[in-house]
Design a protein around this motif. Structure first.
Motif, PDB file in Angstrom:
ATOM      1  N   ARG A 132     -70.859  65.149  -5.152  1.00 27.56           N
ATOM      2  CA  ARG A 132     -71.533  63.985  -5.706  1.00 27.56           C
ATOM      3  C   ARG A 132     -70.928  62.704  -5.145  1.00 27.56           C
ATOM      4  N   PHE A 161     -57.171  75.088 -18.218  1.00 28.65           N
ATOM      5  CA  PHE A 161     -58.488  75.707 -18.081  1.00 28.65           C
ATOM      6  C   PHE A 161     -58.455  76.899 -17.144  1.00 28.65           C
ATOM      7  N   HIS A 201     -67.439  73.202 -10.842  1.00 27.75           N
ATOM      8  CA  HIS A 201     -67.506  71.819 -11.313  1.00 27.75           C
ATOM      9  C   HIS A 201     -66.771  70.870 -10.378  1.00 27.75           C
ATOM     10  N   ARG A 205     -70.703  62.839 -16.712  1.00 22.63           N
ATOM     11  CA  ARG A 205     -71.052  64.159 -16.211  1.00 22.63           C
ATOM     12  C   ARG A 205     -70.049  65.201 -16.702  1.00 22.63           C
ATOM     13  N   GLU A 206     -68.770  64.842 -16.709  1.00 25.14           N
ATOM     14  CA  GLU A 206     -67.787  65.808 -17.189  1.00 25.14           C
ATOM     15  C   GLU A 206     -67.983  66.082 -18.669  1.00 25.14           C
ATOM     16  N   GLU A 223     -68.767  78.613 -25.777  1.00 26.86           N
ATOM     17  CA  GLU A 223     -67.644  79.173 -26.545  1.00 26.86           C
ATOM     18  C   GLU A 223     -68.076  79.467 -27.977  1.00 26.86           C
ATOM     19  N   LEU A 240     -69.815  73.943 -22.070  1.00 22.64           N
ATOM     20  CA  LEU A 240     -68.760  74.934 -22.253  1.00 22.64           C
ATOM     21  C   LEU A 240     -68.479  75.174 -23.727  1.00 22.64           C
ATOM     22  N   TRP A 276     -70.636  68.533 -19.053  1.00 21.65           N
ATOM     23  CA  TRP A 276     -70.109  69.855 -18.674  1.00 21.65           C
ATOM     24  C   TRP A 276     -69.333  70.464 -19.845  1.00 21.65           C
ATOM     25  N   GLU A 331     -70.435  57.316 -14.574  1.00 19.15           N
ATOM     26  CA  GLU A 331     -71.325  58.469 -14.404  1.00 19.15           C
ATOM     27  C   GLU A 331     -70.551  59.759 -14.201  1.00 19.15           C
ATOM     28  N   SER A 332     -69.463  59.673 -13.443  1.00 18.16           N
ATOM     29  CA  SER A 332     -68.662  60.878 -13.213  1.00 18.16           C
ATOM     30  C   SER A 332     -68.126  61.419 -14.521  1.00 18.16           C
ATOM     31  N   VAL A 333     -67.602  60.512 -15.338  1.00 15.51           N
ATOM     32  CA  VAL A 333     -67.010  60.952 -16.591  1.00 15.51           C
ATOM     33  C   VAL A 333     -68.091  61.432 -17.558  1.00 15.51           C
TER      34      VAL A 333
END
Lengths: 194, 194
Positions: free
Chosen positions: B166, A109, B159, A166-167, A178, A174, A170, A162-164
């Motif tokens: 968080r 990335f 991010h 959230r990703e 794109e 993106l 995101w 929750e973290s995942v």
DNA sequence: CTCAGGATGTATCGGCTCGATACATCGACG
DNA sequence: CGTCGATGTATCGAGCCGATACATCCTGAG
């Protein structure tokens, strides 16, 4: 193996050297600044990687400017060779699992500006489905054993999910961006709300 | 080294075996269910770890119930020894960096129900300050090089920072809860502001 | 009924990466 | 003038992963 699944560092080094020649110490600083919170490479992996790259002829020693030699302490500046540039282009085209796994995604990335639009999209989508698979498997496992888990474990699970999630959100943004960008071919005086 | 910095698996195995005797395959499943999104151990680390634990006398083979032997296929069930229990208690008391680093924090957290309140608090606070340090260093590095970074890298940085911020917020909540819980004992009317 | 595929089960090997460590030099500051 | 922190190159031990191999059991499609 000759495969080279986990060789993220190779991409990271080659990619950094694409812009300017650098020596190990500076390279590491730049790399860690580039990747930020995502990850930090150590000398224990960097120097062996540099040697390997040198042996493969993908990088070469570059003489620093004479002025720098006078007062400078010993440093070894590396530059990209023609083969190195080729290899870099190769790595930037990879859109398989090696580009969307946890350890490597961030590096790919970080060099997206050198990556073709189509490859970018495939990497983004690959990572998303990878995360969604994991999400599914953890959610079902959790549903099956929920009652047997204590509150701390439950809290850990919740935060992890929750973290995942959230990703994933995101990534969705993106991907949408794109897609929008790639649909904007030659567009004359119509309302381009850039 | 005899130190044992990165020996998270040891804690994970010992902790799992504390409740019931288990064999490798089942152990791995439980462990991965317990840790959820946080991490997943592979056989490549689990079996060597079991052997090492066996050699150290921290675990021992446990004969499965005779009924299970008849129809069951070959499996090796392990149980915790007295020394193993001791070692586990030891590991659960660790509140240093080995308990709050990225790779190990989740494992320690997953066994918090066996951990003393004071140790829990120290681990939580240790992790928080660890993350805040990283946040600081990345933020300053970012401020220094912001203009030289392309939009993809910037997006990655953003991010990453948000994810960690968080987690810090999450830790703050947990710490507050822990504090509240520990202040509930006999409290006479003095204002003890720590 | 049969056989293939998937879950269960144990085990190893190669390789990557990290953390710690060891040197050595340079600039700044007291 | 000494020392401390940043700069710089380099290696070693150890942990962990991914792939792989091999074997048995169960289930279900043909």
């Amino acid at each position: 193996m000759a495969g080279g699944q986990g060789r993220v560092l190779e991409l990271a080094v080659l990619g950094s050297l694409h812009e300017t020649s650098l020596h190990g110490y500076e390279l590491r600083k730049r790399l860690n600044a580039l990747l930020g919170m995502f990850r930090a490479f150590s000398y224990g992996s960097l120097y062996p990687c540099l040697r390997s790259l040198l042996e493969q002829g993908l990088i070469a020693e570059d003489q620093p400017a004479p002025a720098a030699i006078v007062g400078g302490r010993s440093k070894i500046v590396y530059k990209l060779t023609a083969e190195g540039k080729e290899r870099l282009q190769d790595l930037l085209t990879q859109a398989g699992p090696s580009a969307w796994e946890d350890e490597s995604f961030g590096v790919h990335f970080a060099f997206f500006r050198h990556t073709e639009a189509e490859v970018r999209l495939r990497i983004l989508e690959g990572r998303r489905s990878r995360l969604e698979e994991r999400l599914d498997s953890v959610r079902t496992a959790l549903a099956r054993t929920r009652e047997r888990l204590d509150s701390y474990t439950l809290e850990l699970q919740r935060h992890g999910l929750e973290s995942v999630e959230r990703e994933v959100r995101w990534l969705n943004e993106l991907i949408a961006t794109e897609r929008r960008a790639s649909q904007e071919p030659v567009r004359d005086t119509t309302s381009t709300d850039e």
